[in-house]
Structure formats: structure tokens, C-alpha cells
Design a protein around this motif. Structure first.
Motif, PDB file in Angstrom:
ATOM      1  N   LEU A 118      44.283  -0.993 -31.588  1.00 57.71           N
ATOM      2  CA  LEU A 118      43.097  -0.764 -32.403  1.00 57.71           C
ATOM      3  C   LEU A 118      42.033  -1.774 -32.011  1.00 57.71           C
ATOM      4  O   LEU A 118      42.299  -2.977 -31.966  1.00 57.71           O
ATOM      5  CB  LEU A 118      43.462  -0.922 -33.880  1.00 57.71           C
ATOM      6  CG  LEU A 118      42.352  -0.753 -34.901  1.00 57.71           C
ATOM      7  CD1 LEU A 118      41.869   0.695 -34.950  1.00 57.71           C
ATOM      8  CD2 LEU A 118      42.841  -1.189 -36.291  1.00 57.71           C
ATOM      9  N   LEU A 143      41.177   3.762 -31.174  1.00 59.19           N
ATOM     10  CA  LEU A 143      42.629   3.628 -31.321  1.00 59.19           C
ATOM     11  C   LEU A 143      43.244   4.193 -30.065  1.00 59.19           C
ATOM     12  O   LEU A 143      43.207   5.407 -29.825  1.00 59.19           O
ATOM     13  CB  LEU A 143      43.119   4.391 -32.560  1.00 59.19           C
ATOM     14  CG  LEU A 143      44.626   4.308 -32.839  1.00 59.19           C
ATOM     15  CD1 LEU A 143      45.039   2.868 -33.166  1.00 59.19           C
ATOM     16  CD2 LEU A 143      45.016   5.244 -33.983  1.00 59.19           C
ATOM     17  N   TRP A 169      35.096   2.438 -33.909  1.00 63.25           N
ATOM     18  CA  TRP A 169      36.521   2.134 -33.827  1.00 63.25           C
ATOM     19  C   TRP A 169      37.180   2.944 -32.708  1.00 63.25           C
ATOM     20  O   TRP A 169      36.864   4.119 -32.509  1.00 63.25           O
ATOM     21  CB  TRP A 169      37.209   2.434 -35.157  1.00 63.25           C
ATOM     22  CG  TRP A 169      36.868   1.424 -36.198  1.00 63.25           C
ATOM     23  CD1 TRP A 169      35.881   1.511 -37.137  1.00 63.25           C
ATOM     24  CD2 TRP A 169      37.490   0.152 -36.389  1.00 63.25           C
ATOM     25  NE1 TRP A 169      35.848   0.366 -37.911  1.00 63.25           N
ATOM     26  CE2 TRP A 169      36.824  -0.475 -37.475  1.00 63.25           C
ATOM     27  CE3 TRP A 169      38.544  -0.507 -35.759  1.00 63.25           C
ATOM     28  CZ2 TRP A 169      37.182  -1.737 -37.938  1.00 63.25           C
ATOM     29  CZ3 TRP A 169      38.895  -1.772 -36.227  1.00 63.25           C
ATOM     30  CH2 TRP A 169      38.225  -2.368 -37.300  1.00 63.25           C
TER      31      TRP A 169
END
Length: 254
Positions: free
Chosen positions: A3, A17, A15
Motif C-alpha cells: 500500500l 495497492l 492510493w
């Protein structure tokens, strides 16, 4: 999985991931450049998740789709997101490759805001911030409080991945509203240390936010007392407590 928040604009986070090998979920790409830079270092976008329609959360999508045509995009049911995408709402399951997310509708900041919960984390856009919450641009206090209640009910270890680096500013207000909270003092010191070292203060945890975030503590005696002092009477209910707390924050300056 790995992450990582990619800084964008003045205080946004995009973000990512990533799975082994570099394939990655991209969440709320406000601008394309940080994603392009990460891609040049080995990141391979595999899917985009959008939490709400604001330009500082979707503005980079068109450029990403131009570079990676056909990249799956999952977005709330809102015509203001004018992109090729799969629309998702409450209870939907986003399943693509090795990723699995449940969609939660969390209106308040906007009428169509959603969160994506899975893999031990929640991408919650501008609804829940560390030590704070979003402004109510389109929703009511009752809606926003209900959305925060939903997020607070997630497992304690859930990582909170929100859209902005607001923790220190939120901490200043939280200290005014909940001055005697030791969990808040600890979190504020931790966040200050992180920023001094050039680190993000995120992700936070649901457990930490339950303990220190005043907007998740509207049922506590401390917050109710602070709001009673402002109103000159006891608040009628928890919705009024929340609404006045948010109103206080809207006009607050440290």
C-alpha cells in the motif's frame, strides 16, 4: 500486497495497492503525473477505483485511460463522473484479478460518495479523515453521521486510507473539542513526528480513530459536554451534537 499513497496537488493522496509483480489498484487519481512517475518505476495500473465525483479525485482519470485504454474503472452512480466506467452502489462486489472489494455507500460529503472495503483497508475518500471528517457539501448531518458510524463499525484493525493529508490541522481542532483525551494527544504527537520526518500520517486505523477522532466520539461525555457549552444547553440528540461539532469545525482557526 503493498500500500502506498502518492502525493498529489497540495495535500491529496492517490492510493495504490500493488500485488507482487507490480499490478496495482489506483484510487482517486486526482492528477495523472504521479501515477505516470510510479509506472516508470515499475507500477502497472490494473484497475481504478473512484470514491466521488470531485475533480481533485477524478481529474487524472482521462489521461490514465488514454495511456492504458480499457483499464477498468469502478465509480459511484453519479452522472457527473463522465468517464467509461462500471457504476457501483451499496453491497456491490468489485472483483478484478486478485482484488476483492465491498462497496459501501457513505453519503454526506457528496450525495453519491462510496467507500471500497477489502484486503484489511478502506478507501474512504473525503468522508472520514484521520482526526476529522469531510465537509457536508451535499448531504445532511444525519447522513454524514450515519456514514461515519458505518466506517467506525469496520474491524478495529482496518487501515483508513483517506484522500487528504489533513491530520495536523484536524488535530488542532480536535484538541479544542476534546482537550483531555490522552489518545488524541498521543495521535497528535505521532502525526507531528511523521510530518517532521516527511512521512504521511496515513493510513490510520479504525481503532485509533474511534479513540481519538472527535467526529467518531459524539456519544462521549467529553464531546457532548463541549457541544452543550457552545449551545448553552444539552444537545437534543447525537445528530445535533454532530451537526454543531461540524459547524464549529467549519469556522475554526487554530
Amino acid at each position: 500486497m503493498s500500500l502506498q499513497p502518492l502525493p498529489a496537488f497540495a495535500d491529496n493522496y492517490i492510493w495504490t495497492l500493488s500485488a507482487d509483480g507490480g499490478d496495482a489498484v489506483i484510487v482517486d487519481p486526482s492528477e495523472a503525473a504521479p501515477v505516470f512517475t510510479a509506472a516508470d518505476a515499475g507500477l502497472r495500473p490494473a484497475m481504478i477505483l473512484l470514491t466521488h465525483h470531485h475533480a481533485d479525485h477524478i481529474g487524472g482519470c482521462a489521461a490514465l485511460l488514454q495511456r492504458w485504454p480499457g483499464l477498468p474503472v469502478f465509480a459511484p452512480m453519479d452522472e457527473r463522473i463522465d468517464l467509461p466506467c462500471t457504476r457501483v452502489g451499496e453491497g456491490a462486489r468489485v472483483e478484478h484479478g486478485r482484488w476483492r472489494f465491498e462497496v459501501l455507500e457513505i453519503p454526506g460529503h457528496t450525495r453519491s460518495h462510496v467507500a471500497f472495503h477489502g484486503h484489511g483497508l478502506v478507501f474512504c475518500g473525503d468522508t472520514l479523515f484521520s482526526l476529522g471528517c469531510g465537509r457536508m457539501f451535499e448531504g445532511t448531518a444525519e447522513q454524514m453521521l450515519g456514514s461515519l458510524d458505518r466506517l467506525a463499525a469496520l474491524p478495529a484493525e482496518t487501515l483508513v486510507c483517506c484522500g487528504h493529508e489533513y491530520t495536523l490541522a484536524n488535530a488542532a481542532f480536535a484538541a479544542a473539542a476534546d482537550a483531555d483525551n490522552p489518545a488524541l494527544r498521543e495521535r497528535s504527537a505521532e502525526a507531528a513526528n511523521q510530518r517532521e520526518r516527511g512521512l504521511p500520517t496515513l493510513p490510520a486505523t479504525i481503532a485509533g480513530e474511534r479513540a481519538a477522532n472527535p467526529f467518531l466520539r459524539v456519544d462521549s461525555a467529553a464531546i457532548q459536554g463541549a457541544i452543550a457549552a457552545r449551545l448553552g444547553r444539552a444537545p437534543r440528540d447525537r445528530v445535533e451534537t454532530f451537526a454543531e461539532l461540524r459547524r464549529w469545525k467549519d469556522g475554526f482557526s487554530a
